[in-house]
Design a protein around this motif. Structure first.
Motif, short mmCIF file in Angstrom:
data_model
loop_
_atom_site.label_atom_id
_atom_site.label_comp_id
_atom_site.label_asym_id
_atom_site.label_seq_id
_atom_site.Cartn_x
_atom_site.Cartn_y
_atom_site.Cartn_z
N VAL A 56 0.85 -1.18 0.00
CA VAL A 56 0.00 0.00 0.00
C VAL A 56 0.89 1.23 0.00
CG1 VAL A 56 -1.80 1.27 1.23
CG2 VAL A 56 -1.81 -1.23 1.25
N SER A 57 0.46 2.26 -0.72
CA SER A 57 1.22 3.51 -0.75
C SER A 57 0.80 4.41 0.41
CB SER A 57 0.97 4.24 -2.07
OG SER A 57 -0.40 4.61 -2.19
N ASN A 58 1.66 5.38 0.70
CA ASN A 58 1.37 6.33 1.77
C ASN A 58 0.12 7.15 1.48
OD1 ASN A 58 3.55 5.75 3.55
ND2 ASN A 58 4.95 6.80 2.15
N ILE A 59 -0.08 7.51 0.21
CA ILE A 59 -1.22 8.35 -0.13
C ILE A 59 -2.54 7.61 0.10
CG2 ILE A 59 -1.21 7.67 -2.55
CD1 ILE A 59 -1.98 11.17 -1.14
N ILE A 60 -2.53 6.28 -0.12
CA ILE A 60 -3.74 5.50 0.15
C ILE A 60 -4.06 5.53 1.64
CG2 ILE A 60 -4.69 3.16 0.17
CD1 ILE A 60 -4.79 4.29 -2.54
N LEU A 61 -3.05 5.38 2.47
CA LEU A 61 -3.28 5.43 3.92
C LEU A 61 -3.79 6.81 4.34
CD1 LEU A 61 -0.30 3.46 5.52
CD2 LEU A 61 -2.70 2.79 5.33
N ILE A 62 -3.26 7.85 3.75
CA ILE A 62 -3.72 9.20 4.09
C ILE A 62 -5.19 9.38 3.72
CG2 ILE A 62 -3.44 11.64 3.52
CD1 ILE A 62 -0.45 11.11 3.19
N VAL A 63 -5.57 8.91 2.53
CA VAL A 63 -6.95 9.04 2.08
C VAL A 63 -7.90 8.25 3.00
CG1 VAL A 63 -8.56 8.46 0.22
CG2 VAL A 63 -6.37 9.53 -0.31
N VAL A 64 -7.54 7.01 3.28
CA VAL A 64 -8.42 6.17 4.11
C VAL A 64 -8.51 6.70 5.54
CG1 VAL A 64 -8.74 3.86 5.05
CG2 VAL A 64 -8.00 4.14 2.69
N ALA A 65 -7.38 7.10 6.13
CA ALA A 65 -7.40 7.62 7.50
C ALA A 65 -8.18 8.92 7.59
CB ALA A 65 -5.96 7.81 7.99
N SER A 66 -7.99 9.81 6.61
CA SER A 66 -8.74 11.07 6.61
C SER A 66 -10.24 10.80 6.47
CB SER A 66 -8.26 11.95 5.45
OG SER A 66 -6.89 12.23 5.56
N THR A 67 -10.60 9.84 5.65
CA THR A 67 -12.01 9.50 5.48
C THR A 67 -12.61 9.00 6.78
OG1 THR A 67 -11.63 8.94 3.16
CG2 THR A 67 -13.62 8.06 4.19
N GLU A 68 -11.92 8.10 7.47
CA GLU A 68 -12.44 7.54 8.72
C GLU A 68 -12.55 8.61 9.80
OE1 GLU A 68 -13.66 4.61 9.25
OE2 GLU A 68 -13.20 3.82 7.26
N LEU A 69 -11.55 9.48 9.89
CA LEU A 69 -11.59 10.54 10.92
C LEU A 69 -12.74 11.51 10.65
CD1 LEU A 69 -7.79 11.33 11.43
CD2 LEU A 69 -9.35 10.23 13.04
N CYS A 70 -12.93 11.88 9.40
CA CYS A 70 -14.02 12.80 9.07
C CYS A 70 -15.38 12.17 9.35
CB CYS A 70 -13.93 13.23 7.61
SG CYS A 70 -12.53 14.30 7.22
N GLY A 71 -15.47 10.84 9.20
CA GLY A 71 -16.73 10.18 9.50
C GLY A 71 -17.10 10.21 10.96
N LEU A 72 -16.13 10.40 11.85
CA LEU A 72 -16.40 10.44 13.28
C LEU A 72 -16.84 11.80 13.77
CD1 LEU A 72 -13.35 8.32 14.53
CD2 LEU A 72 -15.71 7.57 14.19
N VAL A 73 -16.82 12.81 12.92
CA VAL A 73 -17.19 14.17 13.33
C VAL A 73 -18.70 14.31 13.48
CG1 VAL A 73 -17.08 16.60 12.65
CG2 VAL A 73 -15.13 15.11 12.26
N THR A 74 -19.48 13.49 12.79
CA THR A 74 -20.94 13.57 12.87
C THR A 74 -21.40 13.29 14.29
OG1 THR A 74 -21.06 12.75 10.60
CG2 THR A 74 -23.09 12.72 11.88
#
Length: 489
Positions: A394-412
């Motif tokens: 896995v590339s670093n950019i994939i991890l950044i995208v997935v981690a950012s997505t999961e963190l933003c989902g917890l803001v609701t």
């Protein structure tokens, strides 16, 4: 046929009028309950009449029963000499037990239901009714702070599993005699108590009638939690989006009752259901009203932005890399391409696989014992991510995208709505992997059409955006100052 006749005959015994002999009534009660070990009966004497006090020790406190019932009745026993009749029993109740809530049961079945509710049953010789006295004393969890709907400033009390406690928390905030509480019972086996709560001067009569109709129409064998009731009274036709709001904060429920909504309290559940619930309600937190409006508005804007990022970021990244790389600046494109070329798997496969792994870690976090806390899923995410990058999977950019997505989902603020986003995210990922940016547009159009077709207790799900109502925008996207609020509206 014979078995069915015997069952019908057995049921008729428990639904017929109570006998005047308390011993016979006691035997029928024990037979109905199956003579359980927690069934306690105490022989007493009221005047010249014999009787029994029955209680389920697991539903009511025997010591409380002794203090509230046995002591006053023993005093009555030393003063009476005439045969006991119903008028004398009622007079005795008024004189000795007048402050205790009561009800009379006319059948064995009614008396058993009252015992299951925690009441003590008084059976007196010569009286064909059972006096059911509410004594309380049932063990219940104390009031604690909210677990999933916390705020930095505001009250720290949350609903519990006890209905009386939950109603008390609401009355402390709404000291209004027009607060109406209507009881219902659902579940053929569980006989779960449900209360419909609303403000008579705020809720529309049509909305209250609709709630009554849906609660009365519940025909199931068992109700264990408010989630079961939510599924049964919610509007049909929703694919993923909830149409009933589940709340564990009393201040939030009180504010929505003032706005004209209705609440449903289910005995045994620490979450109260609110309806109607529209799209914008899931982005509003109780803490918005405890800070200055400018800060609350910025936080609301952040929530909506995080929601869009969580929903579209993986799909948008996938379609840009696979189909529309000309949209990326050249320097950034070279950097991303260099990372992606070292991976043996396609970008779409890696995105879906890493998203699934993060979902597994999140689910594991909800199952980890409290003594361990979040250390296991957090360590798992760090170790797996580091190992996958070092192995070139896995590339670093994939991890950044997935981690950012999961963190933003917890803001609701409402976890149930964030679960909906998790489901839709996978659908958009599949569409973007096949059709690119056109797949995202098609998914967005289908999503908006579906939302526009939804209703919650007759209210459009996208209200006040569609249909657009300018005056109702003041507390949906933007929170206005309380100084500008008109109490008469």
């Amino acid at each position: 046929m014979k078995a069915g006749w015997n069952e019908c005959k057995q049921e008729s015994r428990f639904t017929s009028a109570l006998p005047t002999d308390p011993k016979q009534t006691l035997l029928q009660l024990r037979e109905l309950f199956g003579n359980p070990p927690d069934f306690q009966s105490t022989a007493i004497r009221i005047g010249s009449a014999n009787g029994f006090i029955c209680i389920l020790k697991t539903m009511g406190d025997p010591k409380t029963m002794s203090d509230k019932l046995l002591v006053p009745l023993m005093e009555e026993a030393s003063q009476g000499n005439s045969p006991l009749q119903f008028p004398q029993l009622e007079q005795m109740r008024q004189e000795r037990l007048g402050v205790l809530p009561f009800v009379y049961a006319a059948t064995i079945r009614e008396a058993a239901e009252r015992m299951l509710a925690g009441d003590a049953i008084l059976l007196a010789e010569g009286v064909d009714k059972a006096l059911c006295i509410e004594i309380g004393g049932i063990a219940a969890r104390s009031i604690e702070e909210p677990k999933s709907q916390r705020v930095n400033r505001g009250s720290d009390d949350a609903f519990t599993e006890a209905m009386d406690t939950n109603i008390s928390l609401l009355r402390r905030r709404l000291r209004n005699p027009l607060l109406r509480i209507e009881p219902f019972t659902a579940g053929e086996e569980t006989r779960t108590s449900i209360s419909l709560v609303y403000l008579e001067n705020a809720a529309a009569p049509s909305l209250v009638s609709e709630f009554r109709r849906r609660l009365t129409a519940i025909k199931v064998r068992a109700i264990y939690d408010s989630g079961n009731v939510e599924e049964l009274i919610g509007d049909k036709g929703s694919w993923f989006f909830p149409t009933v709001l589940d709340v564990e904060r009393p201040d939030t429920v009180a504010s929505m009752l003032v706005e004209g909504r209705c609440a449903v309290i289910v005995d045994g559940s620490p979450y109260v259901l609110i309806g109607p619930a529209v799209y914008g309600n899931y982005f509003i937190s109780a803490g918005d009203y405890y800070f200055r409006p400018i800060l609350a508005n910025l936080i609301r804007l952040l929530r909506h932005t995080a929601f869009l990022i969580s929903l579209f970021l993986p799909a948008f990244y996938l379609c840009v890399i696979n189909y529309h790389s000309q949209m990326i600046p050249t320097t950034l494109l070279y950097s991303i391409s260099g990372q992606e070329q070292g991976s043996p798997f396609p970008v779409g496969f890696m995105l879906i696989a890493m998203t699934l792994i993060f979902e597994v870690l999140r689910e594991a976090g909800t199952r980890v014992p409290k003594s361990i806390g979040q250390a296991v899923p957090l360590a798992g995410a760090i170790i797996l991510g580091e190992a996958a990058v070092q192995a070139g999977i896995v590339s670093n950019i994939i991890l950044i995208v997935v981690a950012s997505t999961e963190l933003c989902g917890l803001v609701t603020p409402h976890y149930e709505f964030s679960n909906t986003v998790r489901i839709i995210r996978f659908g958009l990922l599949l569409l973007s992997s096949v059709l690119g940016i056109y797949g995202i547009f098609l998914g967005l159009v289908a999503l908006v059409i579906h939302l526009a077709s939804l209703h919650s207790f007759g209210v459009p799900y996208l209200k006040p955006f569609a249909p657009f109502r300018w005056r109702q925008q003041r507390d949906m996207l933007v929170r206005f100052s309380l100084k500008n609020e008109d109490p008469s509206t």
